[in-house]
Design a protein around this motif. Structure first.
Motif, PDB file in Angstrom:
ATOM      1  N   LEU A 275       6.147  -0.721   7.818  1.00  4.55           N
ATOM      2  CA  LEU A 275       5.715   0.603   7.369  1.00  4.55           C
ATOM      3  C   LEU A 275       6.938   1.509   7.309  1.00  4.55           C
ATOM      4  O   LEU A 275       7.722   1.562   8.267  1.00  4.55           O
ATOM      5  CB  LEU A 275       4.684   1.193   8.341  1.00  4.55           C
ATOM      6  CG  LEU A 275       4.488   2.719   8.307  1.00  4.55           C
ATOM      7  CD1 LEU A 275       3.840   3.150   7.002  1.00  4.55           C
ATOM      8  CD2 LEU A 275       3.656   3.179   9.498  1.00  4.55           C
TER       9      LEU A 275
ATOM     10  N   VAL B  47       3.685  -1.134   3.816  1.00  4.98           N
ATOM     11  CA  VAL B  47       3.049   0.162   3.580  1.00  4.98           C
ATOM     12  C   VAL B  47       4.139   1.222   3.464  1.00  4.98           C
ATOM     13  O   VAL B  47       5.050   1.283   4.295  1.00  4.98           O
ATOM     14  CB  VAL B  47       2.085   0.553   4.714  1.00  4.98           C
ATOM     15  CG1 VAL B  47       1.523   1.957   4.476  1.00  4.98           C
ATOM     16  CG2 VAL B  47       0.955  -0.466   4.842  1.00  4.98           C
TER      17      VAL B  47
ATOM     18  N   LEU C 251      -2.873   2.589   9.901  1.00  2.00           N
ATOM     19  CA  LEU C 251      -1.888   1.869   9.106  1.00  2.00           C
ATOM     20  C   LEU C 251      -1.472   0.563   9.786  1.00  2.00           C
ATOM     21  O   LEU C 251      -1.180  -0.429   9.108  1.00  2.00           O
ATOM     22  CB  LEU C 251      -0.667   2.768   8.867  1.00  2.00           C
ATOM     23  CG  LEU C 251      -0.944   4.048   8.066  1.00  2.00           C
ATOM     24  CD1 LEU C 251       0.363   4.749   7.696  1.00  2.00           C
ATOM     25  CD2 LEU C 251      -1.767   3.766   6.815  1.00  2.00           C
TER      26      LEU C 251
ATOM     27  N   TYR D  42      -7.036   7.384   3.129  1.00  2.83           N
ATOM     28  CA  TYR D  42      -6.406   6.220   3.755  1.00  2.83           C
ATOM     29  C   TYR D  42      -7.299   5.617   4.845  1.00  2.83           C
ATOM     30  O   TYR D  42      -7.166   4.429   5.184  1.00  2.83           O
ATOM     31  CB  TYR D  42      -5.042   6.608   4.333  1.00  2.83           C
ATOM     32  CG  TYR D  42      -5.106   7.435   5.609  1.00  2.83           C
ATOM     33  CD1 TYR D  42      -5.058   6.826   6.863  1.00  2.83           C
ATOM     34  CD2 TYR D  42      -5.231   8.815   5.574  1.00  2.83           C
ATOM     35  CE1 TYR D  42      -5.131   7.569   8.033  1.00  2.83           C
ATOM     36  CE2 TYR D  42      -5.310   9.571   6.730  1.00  2.83           C
ATOM     37  CZ  TYR D  42      -5.253   8.948   7.956  1.00  2.83           C
ATOM     38  OH  TYR D  42      -5.333   9.702   9.106  1.00  2.83           O
TER      39      TYR D  42
ATOM     40  N   LEU E 218       0.849  -1.178   0.000  1.00  2.00           N
ATOM     41  CA  LEU E 218       0.000   0.000   0.000  1.00  2.00           C
ATOM     42  C   LEU E 218       0.887   1.231   0.000  1.00  2.00           C
ATOM     43  O   LEU E 218       1.784   1.368   0.838  1.00  2.00           O
ATOM     44  CB  LEU E 218      -0.896   0.020   1.243  1.00  2.00           C
ATOM     45  CG  LEU E 218      -1.719   1.290   1.486  1.00  2.00           C
ATOM     46  CD1 LEU E 218      -2.727   1.500   0.357  1.00  2.00           C
ATOM     47  CD2 LEU E 218      -2.417   1.239   2.841  1.00  2.00           C
TER      48      LEU E 218
ATOM     49  N   SER F 111       4.562   5.428   3.191  1.00  2.00           N
ATOM     50  CA  SER F 111       3.902   6.722   3.337  1.00  2.00           C
ATOM     51  C   SER F 111       4.987   7.773   3.178  1.00  2.00           C
ATOM     52  O   SER F 111       5.755   8.037   4.113  1.00  2.00           O
ATOM     53  CB  SER F 111       3.217   6.841   4.698  1.00  2.00           C
ATOM     54  OG  SER F 111       2.619   8.125   4.847  1.00  2.00           O
TER      55      SER F 111
END
Length: 440
Positions: A314, A283, A304, A272, A218, A285
């Protein structure tokens, strides 16, 4: 013939009151041809009495910014030299909002405006400011969508001129010998190296996430799809990218189609908080959490966390506020013209939010000096394509972006702001491999 009298000398005194200093390291030029200030210093040109009127009504950063956007103040030489000199004295060196003038100082400004024929009603803000509609609950889905649209829907063609072929709108990662690439003669080298430096950043994120073929990734705040294309094309991942900008999504989908990656890259216009089809293996970001806001950061981290499978990673790449605990002024230039409702928080606050959500911190890397170089490259590209950029976005909007990017570069160079990559993992699954060497 230069004349150290006339309007320029009076302007110097007025500017000193606004800045909170008696020594202005600039050569001021006024609309009447007069000049004042040290010979050989960077030039700041006042082209209209209206600039002084704006400073009288808004005696701080906002008044000066409005005058610059409107073309009433200009820095006709090296913009970095002029802005650096301006920000090296007085109130610009203090964190937080400008201290307002005392009543005596304000009266002195009024007298100067009267002498120079600048007294009058408060000028309307440039239209680039008036377009922002800050309505509704802060960080509601509708208001966040409007704020993102204001910044990112300036036009894909405009951004292509500034960002270059990489279309990456976040900090690049530069080689060690790039540190000296500053000044007018070095700008061309930065532009030449920009795409490679952005690819290095994208690859760094992929390696930190330990991407493998077939992983489901993602990308939150996917922009024009550059990371999604890199992760899918170079690492074989299947990527869902979400953005609130319709214009970004259109171009990102086209880039995926042109690269033959439509089966691996799904670009959505989606918040999101509304993603229904987790979990994901990883993920990213990158440059998105600055739009979330301090009060909503814990919820962002929790959302998240919930979207990751156990053991998933992440990578949060975000600008941080390094200038102490002072909260930035929401009515200063950046919130009004560039990032409505945006809010930088400190690295410590971000790490605390991620840990509170349940993440384990694996790595933290500071890229502050890298972002200063990236912004200098973007300013150089904007200036090289000035006429075309102004034609696409409007002269006022082009001036907004020049002021914002140049002043931001100086903020990174002066350690007022930073940018950090925080790599975290949701507990569970296999332990990450033991790592004793740096990422770069």
């Amino acid at each position: 013939m230069r004349r150290d009298h006339g309007a320029a000398a009076k302007l110097a005194k007025a500017l000193g009151i606004v800045l909170g200093t008696e020594q202005i390291p600039l050569r001021l030029k006024a609309w009447d041809g007069s000049e004042a200030g040290p010979e050989g210093a960077p030039v700041l040109e006042f082209r209209s009495r209206r600039a002084l009127r704006r400073m009288l009504w808004s005696p701080g950063q906002l008044g000066m910014s409005r005058a610059y956007v409107a073309g009433e103040i200009d820095a006709p030489g090296d913009v970095f030299e002029a802005f650096s000199a301006l920000s090296s004295v007085g109130k610009f060196t203090e964190p937080g909002p400008f201290r307002p003038p005392t009543p005596a100082e304000l009266w002195s400004l009024v007298r100067t405006a009267i002498r120079l024929g600048a007294l009058g009603p408060n000028p309307a803000p440039p239209p680039e400011e008036a377009r922002i509609q800050r309505k509704g609950r802060l960080h509601s889905r509708r208001r966040d969508s409007a704020a993102i649209s204001h910044h990112y829907d300036v036009g894909n063609d405009f951004y292509a001129l500034v960002l270059g072929p990489s279309m990456v709108y976040s900090c690049a990662v530069w080689p060690g010998d790039a540190e000296g690439m500053r000044g007018p003669t070095a700008g061309a080298r930065l532009v030449e190296g920009l795409d490679a430096a952005q690819e290095a950043k994208l690859d760094l994120v992929c390696r930190k996430l330990d991407l493998k073929p077939g992983m489901r990734v993602l990308d939150v705040g996917c922009g024009w799809g550059s990371f999604a294309l890199h992760a899918a094309g170079k690492y074989g991942a299947t990527v869902v990218g979400v953005t609130l900008s319709a214009e970004q999504a259109v171009l990102a989908r086209k880039r995926a189609a042109d690269a033959g990656l439509t089966d691996k890259v799904d670009i959505r216009v989606q918040d999101y908080r509304d993603i229904p089809d987790g979990p994901f293996d990883a993920v990213s970001s990158i440059g998105m959490s600055e739009h979330v806001g301090r009060e909503h950061t814990p919820g962002y981290a929790a959302a998240l966390f919930a979207l990751l499978r156990p053991g998933g990673r992440l990578l949060n790449h975000a600008i941080s506020w390094n200038a102490g605990p002072t909260k930035p002024d929401p009515d200063s230039f950046i919130p009004r013209y560039v990032f409505p409702d945006g809010e930088m928080i400190s690295l410590g606050e971000m790490v605390a939010a991620l840990e509170s959500a349940g993440f384990e911190v694996l790595d933290v890397e500071a890229l502050r000096r890298h972002y200063a170089l990236t912004l200098r490259a973007w300013v150089r590209r904007l200036e090289e394509n000035w006429d075309q950029a102004a034609g696409l976005a409007g002269l006022g909007r082009a001036r907004v972006w020049r002021l914002y990017m140049a002043s931001s570069a100086l903020g990174f160079e002066n350690n007022l702001t930073g940018v950090n990559q925080v790599l975290v993992q949701r507990p569970g699954g296999e332990e990450p491999p033991l790592r004793l060497t740096a990422w770069l």
